[in-house]
Design an enzyme around this catalytic site. Structure first.
Site, short mmCIF file in Angstrom:
data_model
loop_
_atom_site.label_atom_id
_atom_site.label_comp_id
_atom_site.label_asym_id
_atom_site.label_seq_id
_atom_site.Cartn_x
_atom_site.Cartn_y
_atom_site.Cartn_z
N ALA A 1 0.80 -1.23 0.00
CA ALA A 1 0.00 0.00 0.00
C ALA A 1 0.84 1.28 0.00
O ALA A 1 0.44 2.29 -0.58
CB ALA A 1 -0.93 0.00 1.21
N GLN B 1 0.80 -6.40 -3.47
CA GLN B 1 -0.32 -6.69 -2.56
C GLN B 1 -1.47 -5.73 -2.87
O GLN B 1 -2.53 -5.81 -2.27
CB GLN B 1 0.11 -6.48 -1.11
CG GLN B 1 1.17 -7.45 -0.62
CD GLN B 1 1.64 -7.12 0.79
OE1 GLN B 1 2.26 -6.09 1.03
NE2 GLN B 1 1.33 -7.97 1.74
N ILE C 1 -4.43 -3.66 -5.01
CA ILE C 1 -5.53 -4.05 -5.90
C ILE C 1 -5.89 -2.91 -6.85
O ILE C 1 -6.87 -2.98 -7.56
CB ILE C 1 -6.78 -4.42 -5.05
CG1 ILE C 1 -7.16 -3.25 -4.11
CG2 ILE C 1 -6.52 -5.68 -4.23
CD1 ILE C 1 -8.51 -3.42 -3.43
N ASP C 2 -5.05 -1.85 -6.84
CA ASP C 2 -5.44 -0.60 -7.53
C ASP C 2 -5.11 -0.54 -9.02
O ASP C 2 -5.55 0.38 -9.71
CB ASP C 2 -4.84 0.61 -6.80
CG ASP C 2 -3.33 0.50 -6.62
OD1 ASP C 2 -2.64 0.02 -7.54
OD2 ASP C 2 -2.83 0.90 -5.55
N HIS D 1 -3.41 -10.06 -4.03
CA HIS D 1 -4.73 -9.84 -3.41
C HIS D 1 -5.81 -9.56 -4.44
O HIS D 1 -6.85 -9.01 -4.11
CB HIS D 1 -4.65 -8.72 -2.36
CG HIS D 1 -3.74 -9.05 -1.21
ND1 HIS D 1 -3.29 -8.11 -0.31
CD2 HIS D 1 -3.20 -10.23 -0.82
CE1 HIS D 1 -2.50 -8.71 0.58
NE2 HIS D 1 -2.43 -9.99 0.30
N CYS E 1 -25.24 -12.12 -10.35
CA CYS E 1 -24.96 -12.56 -11.72
C CYS E 1 -26.23 -13.08 -12.40
O CYS E 1 -27.21 -13.40 -11.74
CB CYS E 1 -23.90 -13.66 -11.66
SG CYS E 1 -23.41 -14.35 -13.24
N SER F 1 4.45 -3.24 5.11
CA SER F 1 4.94 -3.45 6.49
C SER F 1 5.23 -4.93 6.71
O SER F 1 5.67 -5.31 7.79
CB SER F 1 3.91 -2.99 7.51
OG SER F 1 3.15 -1.94 7.02
#
Ligand SMILES: [Zn+2]
Length: 254
Positions: free
Chosen positions: A27, A104, A106-107, A122, A155, A196
């Site tokens: 992050a 890690q 997701i952006d 992730h 869905c 971290s």
């Protein structure tokens, strides 16, 4: 010359001498792009409770709460642009030295910056997936449904749609984990930025690289449990550190 500059030169040398670099990001690399850290107070993660995978599967209310949070997160991520740290990793990839980029996050900002091979531990916020038939949905389609007042999209097959990200209690994507470990065991330099290293099993990947003889460079605002394994640990902003390292490499190569 000050200590910081000396450490930058050393990092540039390490990158220059490496032939197979694995980068690992968390992050912290995206906070300079305006995306709130999972642990930062006041951020979107702080204002909603964590919905576990089990809750998502068993409670309609939990699914509504999940999508309320996601809606806000999507809005925050939509305006985000890659910063210099993302861009420099893409530049190093183009030189052929950076063979693996594990994240890690997701952006999707690494892909926006031009990185072509990204291992997303992730998952990704750019897509959604039906938990029954596994159909992949573009996040824009789901967002339109949310905006149209559907609180928990379903869905066509009747299955629950969930963001293509990994929730607490949900198994890590097996292929991504296998690829990440393969990268850790074959690299000669492991460059960790903005994590971290507290969330297992992802946090064990740098240790794996160390055990297999790689040198480690860490760039993170806070301490990590594996700082002792790293040759260099930077506490400064990722964008600043990587920009200075890149400048040094360019200087050296004339
Ligand atoms: Zn389906």
């Amino acid at each position: 010359m000050d200590l910081f500059s000396r450490r930058i030169i050393k990092a540039a040398d390490m990158i220059g001498n490496a032939s197979r670099i694995t980068a690992f990001t968390g992050a912290g690399i995206s906070t300079e792009s305006g995306i709130s850290d999972f642990r930062s107070s006041g951020g979107v993660w702080d204002r909603y409770r964590v919905i576990t995978f089990q809750e998502f599967l068993t409670s309609h209310e939990a699914r509504i709460e999940y999508w309320m949070m996601r809606k806000e997160l999507l809005r925050e991520m939509k305006g985000a642009r890659p910063n210099s740290a993302h861009q420099i990793l893409a530049n190093i990839e183009r030189t052929g030295k950076l063979t693996c980029l594990i994240t890690q996050n997701i952006d999707g900002l690494h892909q926006d910056a031009g990185s072509s091979r990204v291992i997303e531990l992730h998952g990704t916020n750019r897509k959604a997936v039906c938990l029954s038939c596994e159909r992949i949905w573009q996040i824009e389609d789901i967002q339109s449904q949310l905006d149209a007042g559907e609180p928990a999209p379903v869905c066509e097959c009747g299955g629950f749609i969930k963001s293509a990200t990994i929730s607490f209690g949900q198994a890590m994507p097996k292929d991504a984990m296998i690829q990440a470990y393969a990268c850790a065991t074959t690299c000669d330099l492991f460059l960790m930025i903005g994590s971290s290293l507290l969330v297992e099993p992802a946090s064990l990947i740098p240790r794996e690289a160390y055990r297999n003889g790689a040198k480690l460079i860490f760039v993170n605002r806070t301490e990590t449990p594996y700082d002792g394994l790293a040759t260099l640990v930077f506490r400064e902003n990722a964008g600043e550190v990587l920009s200075k390292i890149e400048k040094e490499i360019i200087l050296k190569n004339g």
